[in-house]
Design a protein around this motif. Structure first.
Motif, PDB file in Angstrom:
ATOM      1  N   ALA A 324       0.754  -1.380   0.059  1.00 45.61           N
ATOM      2  CA  ALA A 324       0.118   0.051  -0.089  1.00 45.61           C
ATOM      3  C   ALA A 324       0.871   1.358   0.058  1.00 45.61           C
ATOM      4  O   ALA A 324       0.284   2.246   0.329  1.00 45.61           O
ATOM      5  N   ALA A 325       2.080   1.159  -0.186  1.00 44.03           N
ATOM      6  CA  ALA A 325       3.101   2.465  -0.266  1.00 44.03           C
ATOM      7  C   ALA A 325       2.595   3.269  -1.437  1.00 44.03           C
ATOM      8  O   ALA A 325       2.595   4.693  -1.153  1.00 44.03           O
ATOM      9  N   CYS A 326       1.937   2.884  -2.584  1.00 38.04           N
ATOM     10  CA  CYS A 326       1.518   3.532  -3.590  1.00 38.04           C
ATOM     11  C   CYS A 326       0.325   4.343  -3.221  1.00 38.04           C
ATOM     12  O   CYS A 326       0.063   5.515  -3.575  1.00 38.04           O
ATOM     13  N   MET A 327      -0.439   3.748  -2.417  1.00 41.36           N
ATOM     14  CA  MET A 327      -1.733   4.389  -1.767  1.00 41.36           C
ATOM     15  C   MET A 327      -1.488   5.556  -0.828  1.00 41.36           C
ATOM     16  O   MET A 327      -2.029   6.641  -1.106  1.00 41.36           O
ATOM     17  N   ASN A 328      -0.530   5.415   0.019  1.00 43.18           N
ATOM     18  CA  ASN A 328      -0.059   6.328   1.002  1.00 43.18           C
ATOM     19  C   ASN A 328       0.609   7.670   0.113  1.00 43.18           C
ATOM     20  O   ASN A 328       0.336   8.690   0.863  1.00 43.18           O
ATOM     21  N   ALA A 329       1.171   7.599  -0.854  1.00 46.41           N
ATOM     22  CA  ALA A 329       1.913   8.527  -1.559  1.00 46.41           C
ATOM     23  C   ALA A 329       0.903   9.344  -2.652  1.00 46.41           C
ATOM     24  O   ALA A 329       1.239  10.239  -3.139  1.00 46.41           O
ATOM     25  N   CYS A 330      -0.079   8.386  -3.033  1.00 48.08           N
ATOM     26  CA  CYS A 330      -1.003   9.181  -3.880  1.00 48.08           C
ATOM     27  C   CYS A 330      -1.857  10.383  -3.623  1.00 48.08           C
ATOM     28  O   CYS A 330      -2.757  10.127  -2.639  1.00 48.08           O
ATOM     29  N   PRO A 331      -1.829  11.368  -4.508  1.00 42.83           N
ATOM     30  CA  PRO A 331      -2.464  12.513  -4.132  1.00 42.83           C
ATOM     31  C   PRO A 331      -4.157  12.554  -4.336  1.00 42.83           C
ATOM     32  O   PRO A 331      -5.081  12.959  -3.747  1.00 42.83           O
ATOM     33  N   VAL A 332      -4.444  11.456  -5.294  1.00 44.70           N
ATOM     34  CA  VAL A 332      -5.830  11.192  -5.534  1.00 44.70           C
ATOM     35  C   VAL A 332      -6.460  10.596  -4.318  1.00 44.70           C
ATOM     36  O   VAL A 332      -7.622  10.834  -3.792  1.00 44.70           O
ATOM     37  N   TYR A 333      -5.889   9.397  -4.082  1.00 46.24           N
ATOM     38  CA  TYR A 333      -6.347   8.747  -2.720  1.00 46.24           C
ATOM     39  C   TYR A 333      -6.336   9.315  -1.488  1.00 46.24           C
ATOM     40  O   TYR A 333      -7.187   9.201  -0.529  1.00 46.24           O
ATOM     41  N   GLY A 374       3.663   9.783 -10.794  1.00 44.60           N
ATOM     42  CA  GLY A 374       4.703   8.914 -10.920  1.00 44.60           C
ATOM     43  C   GLY A 374       5.333   8.889  -9.457  1.00 44.60           C
ATOM     44  O   GLY A 374       6.020   7.942  -9.334  1.00 44.60           O
ATOM     45  N   THR A 375       4.545   9.179  -8.336  1.00 41.51           N
ATOM     46  CA  THR A 375       5.007   8.812  -7.165  1.00 41.51           C
ATOM     47  C   THR A 375       4.806   7.551  -6.603  1.00 41.51           C
ATOM     48  O   THR A 375       5.493   7.101  -6.013  1.00 41.51           O
ATOM     49  N   CYS A 376       3.701   6.905  -7.018  1.00 44.86           N
ATOM     50  CA  CYS A 376       3.355   5.597  -6.978  1.00 44.86           C
ATOM     51  C   CYS A 376       4.576   4.608  -7.265  1.00 44.86           C
ATOM     52  O   CYS A 376       5.085   3.468  -6.651  1.00 44.86           O
ATOM     53  N   TYR A 377       5.207   4.980  -8.546  1.00 37.14           N
ATOM     54  CA  TYR A 377       6.360   4.341  -8.938  1.00 37.14           C
ATOM     55  C   TYR A 377       7.564   4.426  -8.224  1.00 37.14           C
ATOM     56  O   TYR A 377       8.262   3.523  -8.143  1.00 37.14           O
ATOM     57  N   GLU A 378       7.724   5.510  -7.538  1.00 39.76           N
ATOM     58  CA  GLU A 378       9.000   5.949  -7.018  1.00 39.76           C
ATOM     59  C   GLU A 378       9.128   5.033  -5.632  1.00 39.76           C
ATOM     60  O   GLU A 378      10.031   4.789  -4.941  1.00 39.76           O
ATOM     61  N   VAL A 379       7.684   5.062  -4.973  1.00 41.48           N
ATOM     62  CA  VAL A 379       7.829   4.250  -3.700  1.00 41.48           C
ATOM     63  C   VAL A 379       7.516   2.876  -3.683  1.00 41.48           C
ATOM     64  O   VAL A 379       7.511   2.118  -2.671  1.00 41.48           O
ATOM     65  N   CYS A 380       7.112   2.342  -4.945  1.00 43.62           N
ATOM     66  CA  CYS A 380       6.859   0.917  -4.870  1.00 43.62           C
ATOM     67  C   CYS A 380       8.383   0.021  -4.689  1.00 43.62           C
ATOM     68  O   CYS A 380       9.221   0.270  -5.375  1.00 43.62           O
ATOM     69  N   PRO A 381       8.049  -1.021  -3.679  1.00 38.97           N
ATOM     70  CA  PRO A 381       9.339  -1.599  -3.298  1.00 38.97           C
ATOM     71  C   PRO A 381       9.640  -2.695  -4.412  1.00 38.97           C
ATOM     72  O   PRO A 381      10.790  -3.285  -4.383  1.00 38.97           O
ATOM     73  N   VAL A 382       8.611  -2.994  -5.181  1.00 43.28           N
ATOM     74  CA  VAL A 382       9.131  -4.078  -6.364  1.00 43.28           C
ATOM     75  C   VAL A 382       9.115  -3.381  -7.639  1.00 43.28           C
ATOM     76  O   VAL A 382       8.953  -4.053  -8.556  1.00 43.28           O
ATOM     77  N   LYS A 383       9.066  -1.885  -7.657  1.00 38.16           N
ATOM     78  CA  LYS A 383       9.330  -1.358  -8.919  1.00 38.16           C
ATOM     79  C   LYS A 383       8.175  -1.450 -10.049  1.00 38.16           C
ATOM     80  O   LYS A 383       8.469  -1.862 -11.008  1.00 38.16           O
ATOM     81  N   ILE A 384       6.993  -1.438  -9.661  1.00 37.19           N
ATOM     82  CA  ILE A 384       5.940  -1.615 -10.543  1.00 37.19           C
ATOM     83  C   ILE A 384       5.523  -0.263 -11.208  1.00 37.19           C
ATOM     84  O   ILE A 384       5.397   0.810 -10.539  1.00 37.19           O
ATOM     85  N   ASN A 385       5.768  -0.133 -12.308  1.00 34.65           N
ATOM     86  CA  ASN A 385       5.721   1.026 -13.199  1.00 34.65           C
ATOM     87  C   ASN A 385       4.139   1.297 -13.620  1.00 34.65           C
ATOM     88  O   ASN A 385       3.426   1.056 -14.440  1.00 34.65           O
ATOM     89  N   ILE A 386       3.327   1.734 -12.207  1.00 35.59           N
ATOM     90  CA  ILE A 386       2.001   1.940 -12.323  1.00 35.59           C
ATOM     91  C   ILE A 386       1.628   3.064 -13.444  1.00 35.59           C
ATOM     92  O   ILE A 386       0.598   2.799 -14.189  1.00 35.59           O
ATOM     93  N   PRO A 387       2.189   4.106 -13.683  1.00 42.26           N
ATOM     94  CA  PRO A 387       1.926   4.905 -14.603  1.00 42.26           C
ATOM     95  C   PRO A 387       1.947   4.377 -16.032  1.00 42.26           C
ATOM     96  O   PRO A 387       0.852   4.662 -16.889  1.00 42.26           O
ATOM     97  N   GLU A 388       2.845   3.609 -16.172  1.00 41.19           N
ATOM     98  CA  GLU A 388       2.885   2.919 -17.491  1.00 41.19           C
ATOM     99  C   GLU A 388       1.841   1.952 -17.924  1.00 41.19           C
ATOM    100  O   GLU A 388       1.111   2.111 -18.952  1.00 41.19           O
ATOM    101  N   VAL A 389       1.296   1.344 -16.761  1.00 43.24           N
ATOM    102  CA  VAL A 389       0.035   0.433 -16.821  1.00 43.24           C
ATOM    103  C   VAL A 389      -1.103   1.014 -17.025  1.00 43.24           C
ATOM    104  O   VAL A 389      -2.186   0.953 -17.897  1.00 43.24           O
ATOM    105  N   LEU A 390      -1.247   2.351 -16.189  1.00 46.38           N
ATOM    106  CA  LEU A 390      -2.471   3.292 -16.312  1.00 46.38           C
ATOM    107  C   LEU A 390      -2.434   3.631 -17.657  1.00 46.38           C
ATOM    108  O   LEU A 390      -3.716   3.736 -18.162  1.00 46.38           O
TER     109      LEU A 390
END
Length: 486
Positions: A324-333, A374-390
């Protein structure tokens, strides 16, 4: 639970409204937004402090990413190895192609046990398949044992976070729920008192209910083991006291080697809760006479995960370790919390996972619930490029819409078509500027700002103001300047 209970979230992508619609009542709930902002701020600060002390953090991220990528690229081999080793240790492995099959397998196992009650360890996968209402409809009582899940179950609420499900609830609301549900009118909102009340509530259930259902953080192919990490000890109670233990896990949870836990547990604890190590890390391998459950079942759930494996860009979604690191850093969430996502998987990871689990037939609004910062990508511990998939999923949604007649009724589609026409011809563009200036003058106040617009424009001005159009466009100014120069 006055403020949050009025939202009545629907965490079923088949029934949930689109994200913008679901987010509106939350945006109008200042208490809930305050709770979410405070909780995510605390978690982020703790995470940042512990990440900073690791001089090899980026190397750990790369190692974790490589481990997960390798496991997914060879998933069939490692799943078969896990099945073989788990069965050899006395466990029983079942395969479930979809949610319905997984629910049926669990129901049959409970009927074999003549179980009328079960205790549960927090599990996102059981929530994904809507196991609790299914079992309750079959006459089986389900008792959550995680503190946050107890709060939600007794408060008739839904989770809004992967790691901290009751993040949107403050302790005053928790006291209200416990006082009403447990008959403790004199209960204070002191955290110690609330925890003691939950412990008393659960103690007899741990001792008397013989069947437990839970999830898994990791499955170890090399040993056939299940790894569960948690913070309260309830998981360990469920893993040791019941006569029968049923584990439901997505097929993507497998790790090749026991040694891989050395990396995964370091990045998971820091990213999820801002701790160096999870308070409780439990490993379970089959059945041992006289120690723990007498019967151990593992259900491996596909539920549309296999199709993701064939698409390299989307495959990285399955690397997720649910921190959930991506959620904690996401401005939308931060503004909406988890309920607006209409899924048990909220935040940036939910925005890419849920639509794929729905075969892109539902939850199509979720890939657009992002600023792509891109903050979600920066904090992801397994480097999921979430913006790319979005971006990839957005393209798929647009392709779907292009093939449907409904696009001709979509204001956004029609607006873009009109804009395309206006921008294609200079004279049309300049003409539209003149008419726009005349029209917007009706809504521009004396301070030079537009504070409210009618119809579709109201969606913009509901949360922000617009500066009125200037009396002169750039082209007009430039032309006048050229004339003056002559």
């Amino acid at each position: 639970m006055s403020n949050s209970a009025t939202i009545h979230p629907v965490l079923d992508p088949l029934l949930a409204p689109p994200f913008p619609q679901a987010a509106l009542p939350i945006l109008r709930n200042p208490q809930l937004r305050k709770n979410v902002a405070h909780a995510t701020d605390v978690i982020q600060a703790r995470r940042a402090k512990l990440v900073a002390e690791k001089t090899d953090w980026q190397q750990l991220r790369s190692a974790a990413s490589d481990i997960r990528a390798h496991a997914l690229e060879n998933l069939g081999y490692y799943l078969e190895q896990f099945e073989s080793r788990c069965n050899a240790a006395g466990g029983v492995v079942h395969w479930a192609a979809d949610a319905a099959q997984a629910r049926q397998i669990i129901l049959e196992l409970l009927r074999q046990e003549n179980a009328g009650e079960v205790i549960k360890i927090k599990s996102m996968t059981t929530a994904e398949i809507h196991l609790n209402p299914f079992l309750q409809a079959a006459g089986i009582s389900v008792f959550e044992t995680d503190l946050a899940e107890i709060i939600l179950q007794l408060g008739d609420d839904e989770p809004s976070h992967i790691v901290v499900p009751a993040l949107h609830v403050n302790r005053g609301q928790v006291r209200e729920i416990f006082a009403r549900s447990m008959g403790l009118e004199d209960l204070s909102d002191d955290p110690h008192a609330l925890t003691a009340a939950a412990r008393t509530y659960l103690r007899q259930k741990f001792l008397n209910i013989p069947v437990a259902i839970g999830g898994a953080n990791f499955l170890i192919a090399e040993t056939g083991s299940v790894a569960v990490v948690e913070s309260e000890g309830n998981g360990r109670m469920c893993l040791t006291l019941p006569r029968t233990l049923i584990t439901l896990a997505g097929i993507e949870k497998v790790l090749p080697r026991f040694q891989d836990l050395e990396v995964m547990l370091q990045v998971l604890a820091r990213s999820a809760t801002g701790e160096r190590m999870n308070p409780y890390t439990s490993l379970w391998t089959g059945v041992t006479p006289g120690d723990g459950p007498e019967r151990f079942h593992v259900i491996l759930l596909d539920n549309e995960r296999s199709p993701m494996l064939s698409r390299p860009k989307e495959r990285q979604t399955l690397k997720c370790i649910r921190c959930a690191a991506c959620m904690n850093a996401c401005p939308v969430y931060r503004q909406t919390g988890g309920h607006a996502y209409g899924s048990v998987y909220p935040g940036p990871i939910g925005a890419i996972l849920t639509p794929q689990l729905m075969q892109m037939h539902h939850a199509q609004s979720l890939p657009f619930a992002s600023t792509l910062c891109g903050t979600c990508y920066e904090v992801c511990p397994v480097k999921i490029n979430i913006p790319e998939v979005l971006i990839e999923l957005r393209a798929q949604v647009v392709d779907q819409e292009r093939r449907g007649f409904a696009r001709f009724l979509d204001p956004m589609y029609l607006g873009m078509k009109i804009a395309n026409l206006l921008f294609a011809k200079a004279w049309l563009f300049h003409l539209s500027q003149r008419f726009g200036r005349i029209g917007l003058r009706l809504f521009t106040r004396k301070d030079g700002w537009i504070h409210s617009l009618p119809s579709l424009g109201a969606k913009w001005t509901r949360t922000r103001d617009l500066r009125g159009l200037p009396s002169q466009t750039f082209h007009e100014w430039w032309a006048a300047r050229q004339r003056e120069a002559k």
